[in-house]
Design a protein around this motif. Structure first.
Motif, PDB file in Angstrom:
ATOM      1  N   LEU A  27       1.810   6.678  -6.944  1.00  0.00           N
ATOM      2  CA  LEU A  27       0.792   7.628  -7.382  1.00  0.00           C
ATOM      3  C   LEU A  27       1.203   9.070  -7.101  1.00  0.00           C
ATOM      4  CD1 LEU A  27      -2.499   5.785  -6.380  1.00  0.00           C
ATOM      5  CD2 LEU A  27      -1.606   6.191  -8.674  1.00  0.00           C
ATOM      6  N   LEU A  28       1.849   9.314  -5.968  1.00  0.00           N
ATOM      7  CA  LEU A  28       2.301  10.670  -5.660  1.00  0.00           C
ATOM      8  C   LEU A  28       3.416  11.128  -6.590  1.00  0.00           C
ATOM      9  CD1 LEU A  28       2.311  10.778  -1.759  1.00  0.00           C
ATOM     10  CD2 LEU A  28       0.818  12.018  -3.322  1.00  0.00           C
TER      11      LEU A  28
ATOM     12  N   PHE B 265       2.418   1.652  -3.560  1.00  0.00           N
ATOM     13  CA  PHE B 265       1.442   2.159  -4.527  1.00  0.00           C
ATOM     14  C   PHE B 265       1.124   3.634  -4.277  1.00  0.00           C
ATOM     15  CE2 PHE B 265      -0.344  -2.218  -5.624  1.00  0.00           C
ATOM     16  CZ  PHE B 265       0.323  -2.234  -6.832  1.00  0.00           C
ATOM     17  N   GLY B 266       1.011   4.016  -3.018  1.00  0.00           N
ATOM     18  CA  GLY B 266       0.767   5.417  -2.690  1.00  0.00           C
ATOM     19  C   GLY B 266       1.911   6.306  -3.137  1.00  0.00           C
ATOM     20  N   GLY B 267       3.132   5.858  -2.917  1.00  0.00           N
ATOM     21  CA  GLY B 267       4.294   6.615  -3.370  1.00  0.00           C
ATOM     22  C   GLY B 267       4.357   6.707  -4.879  1.00  0.00           C
TER      23      GLY B 267
ATOM     24  N   LYS C 285       2.059  11.929 -10.200  1.00  0.00           N
ATOM     25  CA  LYS C 285       0.906  12.828 -10.264  1.00  0.00           C
ATOM     26  C   LYS C 285       1.078  13.929 -11.314  1.00  0.00           C
ATOM     27  CE  LYS C 285      -2.016  15.690  -7.380  1.00  0.00           C
ATOM     28  NZ  LYS C 285      -2.229  16.237  -6.066  1.00  0.00           N
TER      29      LYS C 285
ATOM     30  N   TYR D 274      -1.861   5.335 -14.798  1.00  0.00           N
ATOM     31  CA  TYR D 274      -3.257   5.210 -14.389  1.00  0.00           C
ATOM     32  C   TYR D 274      -3.985   4.128 -15.168  1.00  0.00           C
ATOM     33  CZ  TYR D 274      -2.702   9.423 -11.634  1.00  0.00           C
ATOM     34  OH  TYR D 274      -2.291  10.331 -10.721  1.00  0.00           O
TER      35      TYR D 274
ATOM     36  N   MET E 268       0.825  -1.208   0.000  1.00  0.00           N
ATOM     37  CA  MET E 268       0.000   0.000   0.000  1.00  0.00           C
ATOM     38  C   MET E 268       0.859   1.258   0.000  1.00  0.00           C
ATOM     39  SD  MET E 268      -3.118  -1.123   2.531  1.00  0.00           S
ATOM     40  CE  MET E 268      -3.728   0.517   2.676  1.00  0.00           C
ATOM     41  N   VAL E 269       1.940   1.263   0.773  1.00  0.00           N
ATOM     42  CA  VAL E 269       2.834   2.415   0.814  1.00  0.00           C
ATOM     43  C   VAL E 269       3.530   2.597  -0.538  1.00  0.00           C
ATOM     44  CG1 VAL E 269       4.990   3.257   1.829  1.00  0.00           C
ATOM     45  CG2 VAL E 269       3.177   2.397   3.302  1.00  0.00           C
TER      46      VAL E 269
END
Length: 49
Positions: free
Chosen positions: A33-34, A29-31, A37, A46, A26-27
């Motif tokens: 996406l950030l 994937f979050g990184g 961006k 995406y 999860m971390v």
């Protein structure tokens, strides 16, 4: 940092070590996406999701 220490204590006491790989993914994937961006490859990233 207190949250991470408390989370580690919870996983150690309750023997919930299977949560660790889920949290790491999860971390990551979050990184991802950030970081993508505002980049030119964002539309391609995406489409993977």
């Amino acid at each position: 940092m207190n949250f991470l220490a408390e989370l580690w204590r919870f996983m150690r006491v309750r023997k919930k070590f299977w949560l660790l790989p889920i949290m790491i993914i999860m971390v990551l994937f979050g990184g991802l996406l950030l970081l993508t961006k505002g980049s030119a490859i964002a539309p391609f990233i995406y489409t993977l999701f």
